[in-house]
Design an enzyme around this catalytic site. Structure first.
Site, short mmCIF file in Angstrom:
data_model
loop_
_atom_site.label_atom_id
_atom_site.label_comp_id
_atom_site.label_asym_id
_atom_site.label_seq_id
_atom_site.Cartn_x
_atom_site.Cartn_y
_atom_site.Cartn_z
N GLY A 96 85.44 10.66 11.39
CA GLY A 96 85.20 11.37 12.64
C GLY A 96 86.47 11.62 13.43
O GLY A 96 86.69 12.72 13.96
N ASN A 124 77.75 8.39 22.06
CA ASN A 124 77.75 7.14 21.30
C ASN A 124 77.39 5.92 22.13
O ASN A 124 77.11 4.86 21.58
CB ASN A 124 79.12 6.92 20.64
CG ASN A 124 80.27 7.13 21.60
OD1 ASN A 124 80.45 8.21 22.15
ND2 ASN A 124 81.03 6.09 21.82
N GLN A 155 77.51 10.95 15.96
CA GLN A 155 76.33 10.10 16.17
C GLN A 155 75.02 10.79 15.85
O GLN A 155 74.00 10.13 15.69
CB GLN A 155 76.29 9.58 17.62
CG GLN A 155 77.43 8.62 17.97
CD GLN A 155 77.35 7.28 17.23
OE1 GLN A 155 76.32 6.92 16.68
NE2 GLN A 155 78.45 6.54 17.24
N HIS A 185 80.48 6.58 7.87
CA HIS A 185 80.04 5.19 8.05
C HIS A 185 78.99 5.01 9.14
O HIS A 185 78.48 3.92 9.35
CB HIS A 185 81.24 4.25 8.28
CG HIS A 185 81.90 4.37 9.63
ND1 HIS A 185 81.74 3.43 10.60
CD2 HIS A 185 82.72 5.31 10.14
CE1 HIS A 185 82.46 3.78 11.66
NE2 HIS A 185 83.06 4.92 11.40
N THR A 237 95.29 13.56 -1.98
CA THR A 237 94.36 13.43 -3.11
C THR A 237 92.97 13.04 -2.59
O THR A 237 92.84 12.11 -1.80
CB THR A 237 94.87 12.38 -4.11
OG1 THR A 237 96.15 12.82 -4.55
CG2 THR A 237 93.94 12.23 -5.30
N CYS A 293 86.56 0.80 27.61
CA CYS A 293 87.58 1.81 27.33
C CYS A 293 88.87 1.34 27.97
O CYS A 293 88.91 1.10 29.17
CB CYS A 293 87.12 3.14 27.93
SG CYS A 293 88.36 4.41 27.80
N1 PLP Z 1 83.06 10.43 17.70
C1 PLP Z 1 82.05 9.64 18.07
C2 PLP Z 1 80.99 10.16 18.99
C3 PLP Z 1 81.97 8.32 17.59
O1 PLP Z 1 80.95 7.52 17.97
C4 PLP Z 1 82.99 7.85 16.71
C5 PLP Z 1 82.98 6.44 16.23
O2 PLP Z 1 82.52 5.55 16.89
C6 PLP Z 1 84.02 8.73 16.34
C7 PLP Z 1 84.02 10.01 16.85
C8 PLP Z 1 85.09 8.30 15.37
O3 PLP Z 1 84.61 8.29 14.06
P1 PLP Z 1 85.35 7.45 12.91
O4 PLP Z 1 85.09 6.01 13.18
O5 PLP Z 1 84.72 7.91 11.64
O6 PLP Z 1 86.79 7.81 12.96
#
Ligand code: PLP
Length: 396
Positions: free
Chosen positions: A70, A150, A179, A201, A237, A332
C-alpha cells in the site's frame, strides 16, 4: 481463548495463500524476464495473476502494476501524478484523515511549493463535500481521498468525488483502497478512479505485496526505475510467489465478499451493543455512532471506541494479558500529544482520544470471541478507572 482483533494492522495469511506462495516458489522459480522455458512459465503465471486481480475491480490486466504494498502504491500515485502534471496546475487536494502513506506525500508536495488543500471531515469522519467542491478549482491536478479509513471504518463518497473530478476535467483521482479492497465492491470505471492502491497483507495475503491500478492513457511518473519490469512502470524483479499469493487472496476475498460482510457486520453490531451495555461512558467513533448501522458510510470490519477517563494503551495491555489483541486509536508521531490525527480531525476530545481502542475484525472471528472480549474489557475498564481515580486523588 485467543482473540485476534487487529486485522486492520495485518491479517493472518490464509492456508490457501501459504500453499500458493510455497508452490509458486518451488515450481515456478524462473525470472519472468528470462527468455528460456522457465522464464516463459514464470511470465505466464505472472500474467494469470494480473488477469485474476484486474477482474476484481473491473480493470484491464494492462492497468495493474505489482508493487511492494500500500505505501509504495500510494507514493507512486501521489508523487507520480503530481510530477507528471506539475506544468498543468499547482493545486493538489486531499483530506485530513488519510493514512500517513498519503499524508506524508502531500507534506512533501507542499515542501516542493505546491498548493496543498486538506479538506476537513465532519464529526462522523466523512469528508466535508461542500468544502471539497469549493476547493476543486481549475488549477487542481490531483485529488486523493481514501475509500475506508483504517482507524474508524468511515467510508468516503468515492463515486461522488470521482464524478466531480471527472467533471472538472483536468485533475486525476487517486483512491487508497487498502482497507476496503476485498471487503467492499470497487468498480474503478464506474467510480471514475484513475489510480487505486491495494495491499496484500490486509486481505490474508502475503506481507510486502500489493498493486496499483493505473487507468490506461493517464500520465504517472514511475517512482522505481531500473530494469524496466512491469512495462517500465515499476522496475525490479517481480516477487512472483508473493504476487501469486496476492491474486489467490484477492479472488478468495472477492468470492466471499457478501457473506463475509454480513458475518462481520453481525459481529461488529454485537460488539458495539455489548460494549454500550456493559461499560459506562463509552463512545463510538465513526459513522455508525448514532446512525444506521447498515449504512454505506461505515465498513463494519473496523470499530473504534473511546472509554472516557482511561488510557487506551493500558487497556490494550490488560486485554493482551487475556490473549486478546487490539490496537489503540493508532498514535501518529506527528501529533503533539501522540493522539490519533484521525480522531482529532473528527473533533474527538483529548480525554476520549486517549481512551481510544480499535477493534478490527475478520471473517474468521466468532460470536464467542466477541462476548469474551466485551467481558474482558468491561473488567479491565473497571479496574483501570479505579486506579486512575486513585492516582488522581493522590495528585499524580
Ligand atoms: N493505506 C492505508 C489506509 C492503510 O491502512 C495502510 C496500512 O496500514 C497503508 C496504506 C499502507 O499499506 P502497507 O502496509 O501495505 O504499506
Amino acid at each position: 481463548m485467543f482473540v485476534y482483533l487487529d486485522n486492520s494492522s495485518t491479517t493472518k495469511q490464509s492456508r490457501e495463500v501459504t500453499e500458493t506462495v510455497a508452490r509458486t516458489a518451488e515450481e515456478t522459480f524462473g525470472n519472468p524476464s528470462s527468455l528460456h522455458r522457465l522464464g516463459v512459465e514464470a511470465e505466464k503465471a505472472l500474467k494469470a495473476s494480473r488477469k485474476e486481480i484486474a477482474s476484481t475491480i473491473g480493470a484491464h490486466p494492462d492497468e495493474i502494476y505489482f508493487t511492494s504494498g500500500g505505501t509504495e502504491s500510494d507514493n507512486t500515485a501521489v508523487l507520480g501524478i503530481a510530477e507528471a502534471l506539475k506544468r498543468e496546475g499547482s493545486r493538489v487536494i486531499t483530506q485530513e484523515t488519510e493514512h500517513p502513506a498519503v499524508m506524508e506525500c502531500f507534506d512533501e508536495l507542499e515542501r516542493r511549493g505546491m498548493d496543498v488543500v486538506r479538506i476537513p471531515v465532519k464529526s462522523d469522519g466523512i469528508i466535508d463535500m461542500e468544502a471539497f467542491e469549493k476547493a476543486l478549482d481549475e488549477d487542481t491536478i490531483l485529488v486523493s481521498v481514501m475509500h475506508a479509513n483504517n482507524e474508524t471504518g468511515a467510508v468516503q463518497p468515492i463515486k461522488e468525488i470521482g464524478r466531480l473530478v471527472k467533471k472538472q476535467g483536468k485533475a486525476l483521482f487517486h483512491c487508497d483502497a487498502v482497507q476496503s479492497f476485498g471487503k467492499l465492491p470497487i468498480e474503478v470505471k464506474a467510480m471514475n478512479i484513475d489510480t487505486l492502491a491495494v495491499s496484500g497483507h490486509k486481505i490474508h495475503g502475503p506481507r510486502g505485496t500489493g498493486f496499483i491500478f493505473v487507468r490506461k492513457g493517464i500520465n504517472v511518473r514511475p517512482l522505481v526505475r531500473g530494469g524496466g519490469q512491469e512495462r517500465g512502470f515499476r522496475s525490479g524483479t517481480e516477487n512472483l510467489p508473493g504476487i501469486a499469493g496476492l491474486a489467490c487472496a484477492a479472488s478468495s476475498a472477492e468470492r466471499s465478499m457478501d457473506s463475509n460482510l454480513e458475518h462481520v457486520r453481525g459481529l461488529a453490531l454485537r460488539l458495539i451493543s455489548g460494549l454500550k451495555e456493559n461499560i459506562p461512558d463509552v463512545e463510538i467513533n465513526g459513522p455508525e455512532k448514532d446512525g444506521d448501522p447498515g449504512s454505506d458510510k461505515w465498513l463494519p470490519y473496523i470499530v473504534s471506541v473511546s472509554l472516557k477517563d482511561t488510557r487506551g494503551e493500558v487497556l490494550l495491555h490488560m486485554l493482551e494479558q487475556k490473549d486478546i489483541y487490539v490496537s489503540t486509536g493508532s498514535a501518529c508521531s506527528s501529533h503533539k500529544k501522540g493522539f490519533s490525527h484521525v480522531l482529532e480531525a473528527m473533533g474527538v476530545s483529548d480525554n476520549l482520544a486517549e481512551g481510544a481502542l480499535r477493534f478490527s475484525l475478520s471473517y474468521d472471528n466468532t460470536e464467542e470471541e466477541i462476548d469474551y472480549t466485551v467481558k474482558a474489557l468491561a473488567e479491565a475498564a473497571k479496574e483501570h478507572r479505579k486506579m486512575m481515580a486513585l492516582a488522581r486523588r493522590m495528585g499524580r
